[in-house]
Design a protein around this motif. Sequence first.
Motif, short mmCIF file in Angstrom:
data_model
loop_
_atom_site.label_atom_id
_atom_site.label_comp_id
_atom_site.label_asym_id
_atom_site.label_seq_id
_atom_site.Cartn_x
_atom_site.Cartn_y
_atom_site.Cartn_z
N GLY A 53 0.81 -1.20 0.00
CA GLY A 53 0.00 0.00 0.00
C GLY A 53 0.84 1.26 0.00
N PRO A 54 0.18 2.42 -0.08
CA PRO A 54 0.92 3.69 -0.15
C PRO A 54 1.66 3.99 1.15
CG PRO A 54 -1.44 4.07 0.14
CD PRO A 54 -1.28 2.60 -0.10
N LEU A 55 2.69 4.80 1.02
CA LEU A 55 3.45 5.21 2.19
C LEU A 55 2.68 6.28 2.96
CD1 LEU A 55 7.06 5.48 0.71
CD2 LEU A 55 5.94 3.51 1.77
N VAL A 56 2.75 6.16 4.28
CA VAL A 56 2.07 7.10 5.16
C VAL A 56 3.10 8.10 5.69
CG1 VAL A 56 0.72 7.36 7.28
CG2 VAL A 56 0.39 5.34 5.81
N PRO A 57 2.87 9.41 5.53
CA PRO A 57 3.84 10.39 6.02
C PRO A 57 4.10 10.23 7.53
CG PRO A 57 2.25 11.45 4.58
CD PRO A 57 1.75 10.05 4.82
N ASP A 58 5.36 10.25 7.89
CA ASP A 58 5.77 10.08 9.28
C ASP A 58 5.71 11.42 9.99
OD1 ASP A 58 6.95 9.40 11.69
OD2 ASP A 58 8.99 9.33 10.86
N PRO A 59 4.88 11.56 11.04
CA PRO A 59 4.81 12.84 11.76
C PRO A 59 6.16 13.28 12.32
CG PRO A 59 3.02 11.38 12.43
CD PRO A 59 3.96 10.57 11.60
N LEU A 65 6.39 4.79 5.96
CA LEU A 65 6.17 3.36 5.77
C LEU A 65 4.71 3.12 5.39
CD1 LEU A 65 8.00 2.05 8.97
CD2 LEU A 65 8.84 1.82 6.61
N PRO A 66 4.37 1.94 4.85
CA PRO A 66 2.96 1.62 4.60
C PRO A 66 2.19 1.47 5.91
CG PRO A 66 4.41 0.19 3.33
CD PRO A 66 5.27 0.89 4.33
N LYS A 67 0.88 1.61 5.83
CA LYS A 67 0.01 1.44 6.99
C LYS A 67 0.21 0.05 7.59
CE LYS A 67 -4.83 1.69 8.42
NZ LYS A 67 -6.23 1.92 7.95
N GLY A 68 0.28 0.00 8.91
CA GLY A 68 0.47 -1.27 9.61
C GLY A 68 1.91 -1.56 9.97
N PHE A 69 2.86 -0.80 9.40
CA PHE A 69 4.27 -0.97 9.71
C PHE A 69 4.73 0.15 10.65
CE2 PHE A 69 3.79 -3.47 5.94
CZ PHE A 69 4.71 -4.49 6.07
N ARG A 70 5.72 -0.17 11.45
CA ARG A 70 6.29 0.84 12.33
C ARG A 70 7.80 0.65 12.41
NH1 ARG A 70 7.56 -0.41 17.61
NH2 ARG A 70 7.21 -2.56 18.26
N TYR A 71 8.47 1.69 12.81
CA TYR A 71 9.93 1.62 12.91
C TYR A 71 10.38 1.97 14.32
CZ TYR A 71 10.11 6.75 12.70
OH TYR A 71 9.95 8.09 12.97
N THR A 72 11.57 1.50 14.62
CA THR A 72 12.29 1.89 15.84
C THR A 72 13.67 2.37 15.40
OG1 THR A 72 11.16 0.21 17.16
CG2 THR A 72 13.21 1.10 18.05
N VAL A 73 14.10 3.48 15.94
CA VAL A 73 15.47 3.94 15.69
C VAL A 73 16.38 3.22 16.67
CG1 VAL A 73 17.04 5.90 15.74
CG2 VAL A 73 14.73 6.19 14.83
N LEU A 74 17.25 2.38 16.13
CA LEU A 74 18.18 1.63 16.98
C LEU A 74 19.42 2.44 17.34
CD1 LEU A 74 18.11 -1.85 15.19
CD2 LEU A 74 16.76 -1.11 17.16
N SER A 75 19.83 3.31 16.41
CA SER A 75 21.11 4.00 16.62
C SER A 75 21.18 5.20 15.68
CB SER A 75 22.26 3.03 16.34
OG SER A 75 23.51 3.66 16.39
N ARG A 76 21.78 6.30 16.17
CA ARG A 76 21.99 7.47 15.33
C ARG A 76 23.41 7.99 15.52
NH1 ARG A 76 17.76 10.25 13.02
NH2 ARG A 76 18.85 12.25 13.21
#
Length: 464
Positions: A53-59, A65-76
């Motif tokens: 599906g389409p990418l959802v803008p990250d606030p 990412l597409p709806k239903g997916f989420r991310y975690t920042v492991l390291s910067r």
Amino acid sequence: MSETGSTTGSPATRRQMLARSGAVGIGIVFTGALSELFTGTAAARDLGHRGYGPLVPDPAGLLDLPKGFRYTVLSREGDPLRSGEGPVPSNHDGMAAFAGRHGRVHLVRNHENRASGRAPVPVLEGLTYDPEGKGGCTALTLDHHGEVLSERVAIAGTAVNCAGGPTPWNTWLTCEETEDKAGTNGYTKDHGYIFEVDGADPRRTGAVPLTAMGRFQHEAVAVDPRRGVVYETEDAFQRPFGLFYRFLPHKPLGGTGSLRAGGRLQAMRVPGVPDLSSIQEIGARFDGIEWVDVPDPGAVGTPIRHQDFGPKGITHAQKLEGCYWGGRSVYFVSSFARSADGSAGDHYGQIWRYDPDRRRLTLVIVFGPDTDVQLPGESPDNICLAPGGGLMVCEDGGGAQHVYGVTRRGEVYAMARNRQNTGTPEDPEWGEFAGVTFSPDGSTMYVNCYDPGTTFAVTGPWRG
């Protein structure tokens, strides 16, 4: 990783030129014998759908990412390493994930720092090759919940650590994309080597160059898990362009440290084809591929691609980058070719397949051209097989940067978009993606943003 990124002074890509001229279009053309890239599992057969599906803008403005997916920042980059050894280095590049005990995952991550790198890999005794080298690797250990348990230096004092590849015995081969010798750019030792890194215990592998595997502008490697042959790509920026190599170890599949026992380095010759970019037809097949011993693997006097391979010559290709093993073959990527740079032909990305059993080379996929700078599809770079049978490809071109997926039907879809603008609102720039890889159980996709250096873990409803 590539001369097409946002580095000042790099040549404009086609998409950058189109963006400046205001051109838009229908997206990309993607063709090829995709069935060669899949295993035929039920999960792979289900991947006829067009992505997630389409990418959802990250606030938060980091990763769409597409709806239903989420991310975690492991390291910067710039944050403190959990080991206390210094700050997280910059220029996150190639990466691989390995299974650990008790459900843990070990990530080994390259840092493509040059002599002027802004956040070098900290120099540590016993893990440093050249104290003046700014590149290297860091290793993260995650628990079974995906939480970061540790983050530390895995190797230091190397240079321009671009990509690499995993071994069947769960170590990482990190590649230096440079040919600088001692005395150049302040280095005290020659560079352009492969180093083996154990993410679970870095001091077990140390910082020992695998000199028999050649000294050149390494990009990526893939290991034949049956024979132990190591295939290597060379990302040379100027003519003569790079070669595709194989290394025949004296101790194949011997486990950690066995590659130090040496072996034979050979380069691929496709009879009658001096430049792979001249081949444009999908499915073009070449039998009787020859492998020619490299005269001087250490490039003591002359870079390997300049060396004399006899009256028949050797086969070159521009921008040889990603390399991986799938099924019973090795696949390698030519990110692009431009006749204006001296290539025999033009393309926007190819994937080649070499079958060692048949000694057969086949052109299986061609990318481009892409005419919309907001769509994925130019200059494939790091690439991996997804657990469900599809491909995940890191884009390294101009304009917006994506991780994009490819279905077996040739459908290309955006899986992630980098939202971290390193330019200005009027003239935005987005860093490339790199190091896409999956956890051993297939539940998590790990990927790096090159600049600013960021490592993400992406979870969601992965098929398969």
